[in-house]
Structures are given as C-alpha cells and as structure tokens.
Write a protein that holds these residues in place. Structure first.
Motif, PDB file in Angstrom:
ATOM      1  N   ALA A  56       0.828  -1.204   0.000  1.00  0.00           N
ATOM      2  CA  ALA A  56       0.000   0.000   0.000  1.00  0.00           C
ATOM      3  C   ALA A  56       0.868   1.262   0.000  1.00  0.00           C
ATOM      4  CB  ALA A  56      -0.927   0.001   1.216  1.00  0.00           C
ATOM      5  N   GLU A 112      -7.631   0.199  16.799  1.00  0.00           N
ATOM      6  CA  GLU A 112      -7.344   1.104  15.682  1.00  0.00           C
ATOM      7  C   GLU A 112      -6.141   0.616  14.875  1.00  0.00           C
ATOM      8  OE1 GLU A 112      -8.080   2.025  18.705  1.00  0.00           O
ATOM      9  OE2 GLU A 112      -9.904   3.212  18.456  1.00  0.00           O
ATOM     10  N   THR A 115      -7.359  -2.046  12.677  1.00  0.00           N
ATOM     11  CA  THR A 115      -8.011  -1.447  11.509  1.00  0.00           C
ATOM     12  C   THR A 115      -6.978  -1.029  10.467  1.00  0.00           C
ATOM     13  OG1 THR A 115      -9.869  -0.638  12.836  1.00  0.00           O
ATOM     14  CG2 THR A 115      -9.479   0.448  10.724  1.00  0.00           C
ATOM     15  N   SER A 116      -5.932  -0.357  10.915  1.00  0.00           N
ATOM     16  CA  SER A 116      -4.890   0.087   9.977  1.00  0.00           C
ATOM     17  C   SER A 116      -4.168  -1.095   9.349  1.00  0.00           C
ATOM     18  CB  SER A 116      -3.881   0.988  10.704  1.00  0.00           C
ATOM     19  OG  SER A 116      -4.471   2.209  11.080  1.00  0.00           O
ATOM     20  N   VAL A 118      -5.367  -3.943   8.588  1.00  0.00           N
ATOM     21  CA  VAL A 118      -6.224  -4.471   7.525  1.00  0.00           C
ATOM     22  C   VAL A 118      -6.188  -3.537   6.316  1.00  0.00           C
ATOM     23  CG1 VAL A 118      -8.593  -5.033   6.885  1.00  0.00           C
ATOM     24  CG2 VAL A 118      -7.721  -5.706   9.129  1.00  0.00           C
ATOM     25  N   GLU A 119      -6.283  -2.245   6.563  1.00  0.00           N
ATOM     26  CA  GLU A 119      -6.292  -1.271   5.465  1.00  0.00           C
ATOM     27  C   GLU A 119      -4.993  -1.306   4.666  1.00  0.00           C
ATOM     28  OE1 GLU A 119      -7.090   2.388   7.429  1.00  0.00           O
ATOM     29  OE2 GLU A 119      -9.263   2.065   7.519  1.00  0.00           O
ATOM     30  N   TYR A 120      -3.872  -1.524   5.354  1.00  0.00           N
ATOM     31  CA  TYR A 120      -2.571  -1.537   4.684  1.00  0.00           C
ATOM     32  C   TYR A 120      -2.158  -2.938   4.231  1.00  0.00           C
ATOM     33  CZ  TYR A 120      -1.786   3.283   6.216  1.00  0.00           C
ATOM     34  OH  TYR A 120      -1.879   4.643   6.409  1.00  0.00           O
ATOM     35  N   CYS A 126      -1.653  -7.663  11.765  1.00  0.00           N
ATOM     36  CA  CYS A 126      -3.028  -8.021  12.124  1.00  0.00           C
ATOM     37  C   CYS A 126      -3.030  -9.149  13.156  1.00  0.00           C
ATOM     38  CB  CYS A 126      -3.800  -8.419  10.874  1.00  0.00           C
ATOM     39  SG  CYS A 126      -5.529  -8.813  11.160  1.00  0.00           S
ATOM     40  N   TYR A 152     -13.921  -6.976  10.038  1.00  0.00           N
ATOM     41  CA  TYR A 152     -12.700  -7.317   9.310  1.00  0.00           C
ATOM     42  C   TYR A 152     -12.511  -8.817   9.110  1.00  0.00           C
ATOM     43  CZ  TYR A 152     -11.805  -2.449  10.300  1.00  0.00           C
ATOM     44  OH  TYR A 152     -11.920  -1.079  10.383  1.00  0.00           O
TER      45      TYR A 152
END
Length: 300
Positions: A56, A112, A115-116, A118-120, A126, A152
């Motif tokens: 990412a 949080e 969450t990051s 997973v996003e990245y 994770c 997620y």
C-alpha cells in the motif's frame, strides 16, 4: 576437488532490530513526511523501508505529486502526505512494525491498529493485534472488539469475544459498547444458548440498545430493532412478565405484536407450538419458570 561451500549465517537479531528502531520517526536521512491526525503531527520515514515492507505504501509513494507537470518523471513524491483520519499513536505503531517487525500496543489503540493493519494489508501486524486484543480483553471493550472482528472477518477473534460475552453477559449488556453494536452483530450474540443472563434482563438490554440506535440512526425503534428482536426468546417469560412487556411495548413498539401473541399461545397450549424451537430453549443464565417444563419436549 570439493566445490566451494556456502551458508547464510544469522547475526544478532536484537541488535539489528534496535538499530532500525532508531530510524522510526527520525528526521535524519528521512525522505518522506506524513502529517497525521487532527493534531497534524509530523511523522518522518524512509521511502525504501515503507515501499519494500508494504504494498500500500509502495503504491502511495510511487504516485506523482499533485500538480506535477510531468507525470512520467522518475522523481519520487516527497510529501507531505496528509493522513487526517488516523491517530498519530496508531500510525507510529504501524511505522514501528514496518521498521522492526514488532509493535508496541496498549488497550487504547489496539483496535485502531488492527483497523490500519487491515487497510494496509499487513497480515502479520493483524495477527499481533488479534493476539494482544484476546490477551487483554475486558468487559468494557469486548463488544467493540467483536464488532471489529466481524467487520474485518477475524473469525478467531469473533469466537473468542463471543465466548467472553457468554461468560459475563450480565455485565457486558450494561456497557456502552453493547449499546453501540450493529444490529447484525447483536443478533449474532442473541443466537447463543450460553448467554449468562436471564431473558427478561436481555429484553430490557435490547430495548435500551434499540432506543440508542434509533436516536443515532434517526430511524424508528421497530425498524432498527427488527433483526435482533427475532432472537428474543419470549416464550421463556412467565405470564406476568409478558403482561409487563406488553405495557412497555405499547410505548415503543419494539416487539412485533405477532411475536408476543406467539408467546401467549405457547402458554395457552402448554407447548411451543408454532414457535421456532430455538426460541423455546432456556439459555445458560435463564431463571427457571414453572412453565419451562412444557417447553422442554418441544426444544428437544
């Protein structure tokens, strides 16, 4: 004649990690900067580290700067990159992991950081977050953790959170996190036979949840509660409790009339006729009522 020998030898991993840790958010030799969170905190990093560790970031750092006249230029964007929707402490945890393959977590940021991660697309980060969340789970945070696990797709964390809720349900339903569950996740919780709470208390907890959700979503109580209410086991309630329930129900219409009618019918016929069998099964925390013995054959 014997051929040359070769081997890959491992040096001191701890020393290597410690050396890389000194580069985390260190402006010296950095070539990219992020402006993070509402605090607009500056975070310094090194493009080569971010790009080789995270796809990412590789994509982000390969894009031409906004307003560039030559999109084919080989000159990399220097930033600053604005990341307004993430806490600085959370972003620094991600950066720490990218540099050292380890992360410093606490209960305030773990979800949080998950969450990051997973996003990245950082699967190893994770896994570390999930382990930390499971090891430090509390009554106050378990519902938020369950919501994140469902969002997620973290099946193992979902199961762990549900088992935790089953062990101390009466305390969990009093938390703010319980009132903030989505209708889908709440319904999933209510399907459990092992909730350690009486059905009457569960009905009241769902009523409170529904009023909060109604106010937040600006939708009628019956609409926001439609899915969870299907999982309430009204036939387990005694006649006097059903009378009280009907009185409350006239005010907010939380429970469809036909659901209450089905519970009355179970009493009248002395069996769970016409009611799904799962709604006649006492939960682990259900207080015994005299009429339950008529429902048990149906539940089996």
């Amino acid at each position: 004649m014997a051929g040359p020998c070769s081997a890959r030898l491992q040096g001191d991993v701890a020393a290597f990690t410690a050396a890389l840790r000194t580069l985390v958010n260190n402006p010296q030799f950095s070539d990219v900067m992020f402006v993070v969170g509402q605090e607009q905190q500056k975070v310094f990093a090194h493009r080569c580290v971010l790009a080789c560790r995270c796809q990412a970031f590789r994509g982000m750092l390969s894009q031409a700067p906004v307003g560039s006249q030559d999109s084919s230029s080989s000159a990399p964007p220097q930033g600053p990159f604005i990341l307004g929707n993430v806490q600085p402490e959370v972003f620094l945890a991600v950066i720490e992991f990218l540099y050292t393959n380890s992360v410093t977590l606490n209960s305030n940021i773990a979800l949080e950081v998950l969450t990051s991660s997973v996003e990245y697309g950082l699967q190893d980060l994770c896994k570390l977050c999930v382990k930390f969340i499971k090891d430090t789970l509390s009554v106050e945070q378990v519902c938020e953790a369950l919501q994140a696990a469902v969002t997620y797709g973290q099946v193992d964390l979902q199961q762990h959170c549900l088992a935790f809720i089953e062990g101390c349900t009466a305390a969990v339903v009093q938390t703010q996190g319980f009132r903030e569950l989505s209708d889908v996740v709440l319904a999933r919780v209510l399907r459990s036979d092992r909730l350690a709470v009486d059905e009457l208390d569960l009905v009241q907890a769902v009523r409170e949840w529904a009023h909060v959700s109604s106010a937040v979503l600006e939708r009628p109580v019956p609409e926001v509660a439609a899915l969870p209410v299907r999982e309430l086991r009204l036939p387990l309630l005694a006649p006097s409790e059903l009378v009280t329930l009907e009185s409350y129900n006239q005010q907010d219409l939380l429970i469809p009339v036909e659901n209450i009618a089905a519970a009355w019918r179970a009493h009248a016929l002395r069996k769970g006729s016409g009611v799904p069998s799962r709604l006649c099964r006492p939960r682990r925390g259900t207080r015994p009522r005299d009429h339950h013995r008529h429902l048990e054959p149906h539940a089996k």
